[in-house]
Scaffold this active site. Structure first.
Site, PDB file in Angstrom:
ATOM      1  N   ASP A  63      -6.777   3.918  -6.010  1.00  0.00           N
ATOM      2  CA  ASP A  63      -5.753   3.845  -5.610  1.00  0.00           C
ATOM      3  C   ASP A  63      -5.776   5.619  -5.291  1.00  0.00           C
ATOM      4  OD1 ASP A  63      -2.621   4.208  -5.094  1.00  0.00           O
ATOM      5  OD2 ASP A  63      -2.719   1.779  -5.898  1.00  0.00           O
ATOM      6  N   HIS A  96      -2.721   5.036  -0.669  1.00  0.00           N
ATOM      7  CA  HIS A  96      -2.660   5.375  -1.912  1.00  0.00           C
ATOM      8  C   HIS A  96      -4.030   5.099  -1.435  1.00  0.00           C
ATOM      9  CE1 HIS A  96       0.809   3.707  -3.467  1.00  0.00           C
ATOM     10  NE2 HIS A  96       1.101   2.522  -2.874  1.00  0.00           N
ATOM     11  N   ASP A 155       0.313  -1.344   1.549  1.00  0.00           N
ATOM     12  CA  ASP A 155       1.596  -0.963   1.240  1.00  0.00           C
ATOM     13  C   ASP A 155       2.419   0.395   1.371  1.00  0.00           C
ATOM     14  OD1 ASP A 155      -0.073  -0.817  -0.835  1.00  0.00           O
ATOM     15  OD2 ASP A 155       0.975  -0.834  -2.435  1.00  0.00           O
ATOM     16  N   GLU A 156       3.435   0.774   1.052  1.00  0.00           N
ATOM     17  CA  GLU A 156       3.479   2.247   1.165  1.00  0.00           C
ATOM     18  C   GLU A 156       3.178   2.744   1.565  1.00  0.00           C
ATOM     19  OE1 GLU A 156       5.607   1.736  -3.266  1.00  0.00           O
ATOM     20  OE2 GLU A 156       4.004   2.073  -3.090  1.00  0.00           O
ATOM     21  N   TRP A 194       6.056  -9.039  -2.381  1.00  0.00           N
ATOM     22  CA  TRP A 194       5.910  -8.389  -3.423  1.00  0.00           C
ATOM     23  C   TRP A 194       7.477  -7.544  -3.274  1.00  0.00           C
ATOM     24  CZ3 TRP A 194       7.027  -3.004  -4.382  1.00  0.00           C
ATOM     25  CH2 TRP A 194       6.905  -1.794  -2.781  1.00  0.00           C
ATOM     26  N   TYR A 230       6.570  -8.917 -12.087  1.00  0.00           N
ATOM     27  CA  TYR A 230       6.221  -8.062 -12.291  1.00  0.00           C
ATOM     28  C   TYR A 230       5.794  -7.923 -13.235  1.00  0.00           C
ATOM     29  CZ  TYR A 230       5.033  -5.548  -7.737  1.00  0.00           C
ATOM     30  OH  TYR A 230       4.441  -5.632  -6.503  1.00  0.00           O
ATOM     31  N   PHE A 231       5.499  -7.567 -14.137  1.00  0.00           N
ATOM     32  CA  PHE A 231       5.204  -7.530 -15.605  1.00  0.00           C
ATOM     33  C   PHE A 231       5.067  -6.752 -16.686  1.00  0.00           C
ATOM     34  CE2 PHE A 231       3.002 -11.817 -15.486  1.00  0.00           C
ATOM     35  CZ  PHE A 231       4.071 -12.555 -15.147  1.00  0.00           C
ATOM     36  N   ASP A 232       5.479  -5.464 -14.977  1.00  0.00           N
ATOM     37  CA  ASP A 232       4.972  -3.871 -15.699  1.00  0.00           C
ATOM     38  C   ASP A 232       6.765  -3.366 -15.820  1.00  0.00           C
ATOM     39  OD1 ASP A 232       5.290  -3.817 -12.615  1.00  0.00           O
ATOM     40  OD2 ASP A 232       5.076  -2.048 -12.656  1.00  0.00           O
ATOM     41  N   THR A 288       0.113  -0.734 -13.820  1.00  0.00           N
ATOM     42  CA  THR A 288      -0.267   0.225 -15.103  1.00  0.00           C
ATOM     43  C   THR A 288      -0.311   1.537 -15.523  1.00  0.00           C
ATOM     44  OG1 THR A 288      -2.711   0.591 -15.015  1.00  0.00           O
ATOM     45  CG2 THR A 288      -2.383  -1.617 -15.881  1.00  0.00           C
ATOM     46  N   GLU A 289       1.024   2.582 -15.109  1.00  0.00           N
ATOM     47  CA  GLU A 289       1.011   4.037 -14.847  1.00  0.00           C
ATOM     48  C   GLU A 289       1.408   3.873 -16.343  1.00  0.00           C
ATOM     49  OE1 GLU A 289       1.509   2.105 -12.393  1.00  0.00           O
ATOM     50  OE2 GLU A 289       2.277   2.841 -10.647  1.00  0.00           O
TER      51      GLU A 289
HETATM   52  C1  ACM Z   1       2.909  -2.880  -4.862  1.00  0.00           C
HETATM   53  O1  ACM Z   1       4.137  -2.972  -5.913  1.00  0.00           O
HETATM   54  N1  ACM Z   1       3.489  -1.526  -3.882  1.00  0.00           N
HETATM   55  C2  ACM Z   1       2.808  -3.388  -3.892  1.00  0.00           C
END
Ligand code: ACM
Length: 784
Positions: A219, A292, A354-355, A421, A446-448, A497-498
């Protein structure tokens, strides 16, 4: 975490500050309250019939395997590695000879060709023998997990337990998973976790019959996989010069200048892959592209579009840089994938997708020329071209790609599987195009995200996904026909895990939510039952204590549901603890066994702090439920909205606006309603004419997360719902933070109140999310 809005610059974790909070609950360690029922298995088997009697394990017992069971070889050593240390017995493994029947006193695994699903098994525990029937090693392995959970919990100790008679209660079980893909993801790029923890992570999955580990290895903030051909990926890309640390939703981050980094060598990876294979877990590596990619581009800037200095990311969110789709970039990525595919034997490679901010591609002559040459109408199609090329290459390596749902934009690659997602829409669209999909919608998987709204929770990016919500998840969305539904392979818990900078923290965030997801994916839908799951979890936590798994204990707390209807706000309380008593107070005082006993929903009639707690035998169990109520003239009354809010942030609906609870500065705390690109336009019906002299709404401004202040707010009142008198209009404060627009005016008689907060609509250039619809977040509408 990454979430749809995010460049999330105002969130995160100061580890030292929250660590104390995280483990504080240890002081009040709950004594295990183990129900009598011996059949406490997580996930719940498809069919289980308890029988009288017990099988006794023997000092020199035998495990016997039928060699026709496909890929069975990892199952017997696994069983021996758990059984022998705790019992101190000397179980040995023997191969069943063709024509043999399961022997007396043996634990036998017999091939049954009628069980076509390789993950399924039938189990018969009789008082003189144990017989497992299955056709694949995974089925045998899951039968072993069930057998272990049928035994005394101390079977999980890796040391001899003295003085125990080891038995298994008689039972027959027929078991098979509802879904073939039962996944957990772990982001090792934002923070790195030791090999030993990755193995423990796989063990935790295997214990719950989960079979796929999605390993997020690259990432912006770190490249974590050794690639021999490109050593700078790890000498440069695996290290960042510091990290932005976040402590609260209200404070700016603090830059921690400590260099951070590390990576997994190919030898580490081989060891982890082998460990996973031995537990019937397949690993899907994720190599992020084209976005990313900052860490890779910091190492090899020649694969970026813009000639600029690139550093490994030190902050979270989404960066502009992306791999430039040139021939030399494709060669570079193909070389990387050559090494990746040799390390991971599974059929999938996750390529991210993504993104991707397209700004660099828009500025790049190479990209614009390529688009012309390939007749690509926009940058989305360029992304699609990029992914298709990578897919084509991976097909030559006998691999299939998975990508986040953005790979739908500009056209899906021929055999791509979509990981949905941003809600379920991507999965639905993929299934309707005859592509496979895996569900990971943020508000269930999303477990964060926060699992409790208690102020003592460690910092999380946003949002609220309690264990009950995870449990309620059905991966098959409404509106798919049978053929389309068959494309939904299953679901996965995502662990970004940020803010999780050590393994204990990760365990706290995943447990017990992982158990809830495991059951949602394994157990037949008609057998799903949260109350029953909760009572099994009370027992299961004892296993976690032995295995030293750092789980969150919120399930032990009183849970509360706030109802706001028929002119009244009330709180409904419940507890999963068998025979617990709930007590409460409404005046902010401490809850004790002398407080009021809870018997039915409590009506909240005035402002104040409501507290409740569980007690068992006079002692408090779990944490207090604490809620501040600010009651007002519109609390509990009817409200109608012209435009509907997003269900992602508040599936509960409009009544949250009038429940006497004001949302916190976490826009995902379950109180806020989020409106994307539309106005907040509401009419409140007070039921009869009331004297009104003040109206207030709360809103959040968080431009980095695409959340904007209303451009204008108008309040009007009416007695007949037809003729309105405007009592306030104004341009509200647009600076970042938790805000409100409060109006005081000379008393008016009103039954109806109209509130209009006008959305910014489209985010202006130069801002995060430019060109996208702006979000407007509103909570309590307070009427005085
Ligand atoms: C994601 O949470 N950007 C896949």
């Amino acid at each position: 975490m990454r979430s749809r809005f995010i460049t999330i610059v105002t969130i995160a974790l100061c580890y030292t500050a929250t660590q104390a909070q995280l483990f504080k609950s240890k002081d009040k360690e709950v004594k295990p309250i183990i129900p009598e029922n011996a059949y406490q298995i997580v996930p719940q088997p498809a069919s289980l019939t308890p029988l009288k009697g017990k099988f006794h394990l023997l000092e020199n017992g035998k495990i016997v395997f039928d060699g026709r069971i496909k890929d069975y070889k990892f199952a017997p050593p696994y069983l021996l590695s758990v059984l022998n240390p705790a019992t101190g017995y000397k179980y040995t493994f023997d191969k069943m000879q063709q024509g043999d029947s399961p022997g007396k006193n043996d634990i036998s695994f017999v091939y049954d060709k009628t069980i076509t699903n390789r993950e399924a098994y039938n189990l018969e525990v009789k008082d003189d023998r144990v017989i497992v029937k299955c056709s694949g090693g995974a089925g045998a392995f899951y039968a072993i997990q069930t057998l272990l959970q049928l035994m005394d919990d101390s079977i999980y100790y890796q040391k001899k337990i003295l003085g125990k008679i080891w038995t298994i209660p008689c039972v027959t079980i027929q078991d098979a998973p509802r879904f073939g893909y039962r996944g957990m993801h772990l982001d090792c790029a934002r923070h790195l976790f030791p090999v030993s923890f990755v193995k423990k992570y796989i063990d935790m999955m295997a214990m719950h019959k989960m079979n796929t580990f999605h390993w997020h290895l690259t990432d912006d903030q770190g490249w974590r996989i050794e690639i021999k051909k490109y050593p700078k990926l790890t000498t440069v890309g695996a290290f960042r010069k510091g990290t932005f640390q976040y402590t609260s939703h209200d404070l700016p981050p603090v830059f921690d200048k400590t260099p951070y980094g590390g990576f997994y060598t190919q030898a580490d990876i081989k060891a982890i892959v082998k460990y996973a294979q031995e537990r019937y877990v397949t690993i899907i590596p994720e190599i992020e592209m084209p976005g990313h990619a900052l860490a890779a581009l910091a190492s090899y800037p020649e694969y970026a579009c813009k000639d600029t200095v690139i550093e490994v990311g030190t902050n979270w969110g989404v960066y502009d840089e992306a791999f430039c789709p040139t021939e030399k970039t494709f060669t570079f990525l193909q070389d990387i994938l050559n090494e990746v595919t040799l390390l991971f034997p599974g059929k999938y490679v996750h390529i991210g997708g993504d993104e991707v901010l397209k700004s660099r591609w828009k500025e790049s002559t190479a990209c614009q020329d390529l688009m012309k040459r390939e007749k690509l109408k926009d940058e989305n199609e360029l992304q699609s071209y990029f992914i298709k090329r990578i897919e084509k290459y991976l097909v030559t390596k006998q691999k299939q790609i998975i990508g986040w749902d953005e790979i739908l934009d500009g056209g899906l690659s021929p055999n791509a599987t979509v990981m949905s997602w941003r809600g379920e829409e991507g999965g639905v669209a993929a299934a309707k195009q005859n592509h496979d999909a895996i569900m990971t919608p943020g508000n269930f998987c999303y477990f964060d995200h926060y699992q409790s709204l208690s102020p003592s929770e460690p910092f999380a990016g946003c949002c609220y996904v309690p264990v009950s919500q995870v449990y309620s998840y059905d991966p098959i969305p409404k509106g798919l026909n049978e053929t389309e539904a068959a494309h939904i392979l299953g679901a996965q818990g995502n662990v970004w895990t940020e803010y999780m900078n050590n393994s204990n923290y990760v365990e706290y965030m995943i447990m017990p939510r992982q158990c809830a997801l495991a059951e949602a994916l394994w157990t037949p839908k008609e057998k799903m039952n949260y109350a029953d799951f909760s009572s099994r979890m009370v027992r299961h936590f004892n296993r976690f204590n032995i295995l030293k798994i750092n789980y969150a204990k919120h399930m032990m707390d009183v849970s509360a549901k706030i109802n706001s209807t028929a002119g009244k706000v009330s709180v409904e309380l419940s507890s999963v603890i068998p025979d617990a008593k709930i007590y409460y107070t409404s005046d902010g005082s401490a809850v004790t066994p002398g407080s009021t006993t809870y018997t039915e929903a409590v009506t909240i009639s005035k402002s104040g702090v409501f507290k409740a707690a569980n007690f068992k035998d006079g002692s408090k169990i779990g944490n207090d439920y604490v809620q501040q109520f600010n009651m007002h003239k519109a609390a509990g009354v009817d409200i109608k909205l012209t435009n509907q809010p997003s269900s992602t942030y508040n599936p509960g609906g409009a009544y949250f606006l009038l429940n006497g609870v004001e949302g916190s500065s976490n826009y995902g705390d379950g109180q806020w309603l989020g409106f994307s690109g539309v106005n907040f336009d509401a009419v409140i019906d007070l039921g009869s004419d009331v004297d009104v002299s003040g109206i207030k709404i709360n809103y959040i401004v968080k431009n980095d997360s695409w959340i904007y202040a209303p451009v204008k707010i108008t309040y009007s009142v009416s007695t007949d719902g037809v003729n309105y008198k405007e009592v306030y209009n104004g341009v509200p404060d647009a600076s970042n933070g938790l805000k409100n627009a409060a109006a005081k005016f000379a008393t008016e008689k009103a039954r109806y109140i109209k509130v209009l907060a006008e959305n910014t609509m489209i985010i202006a250039g130069g801002n995060a999310g430019a060109g996208n619809p702006a979000w407007l977040f509103v909570d309590e509408v307070v009427v005085e």
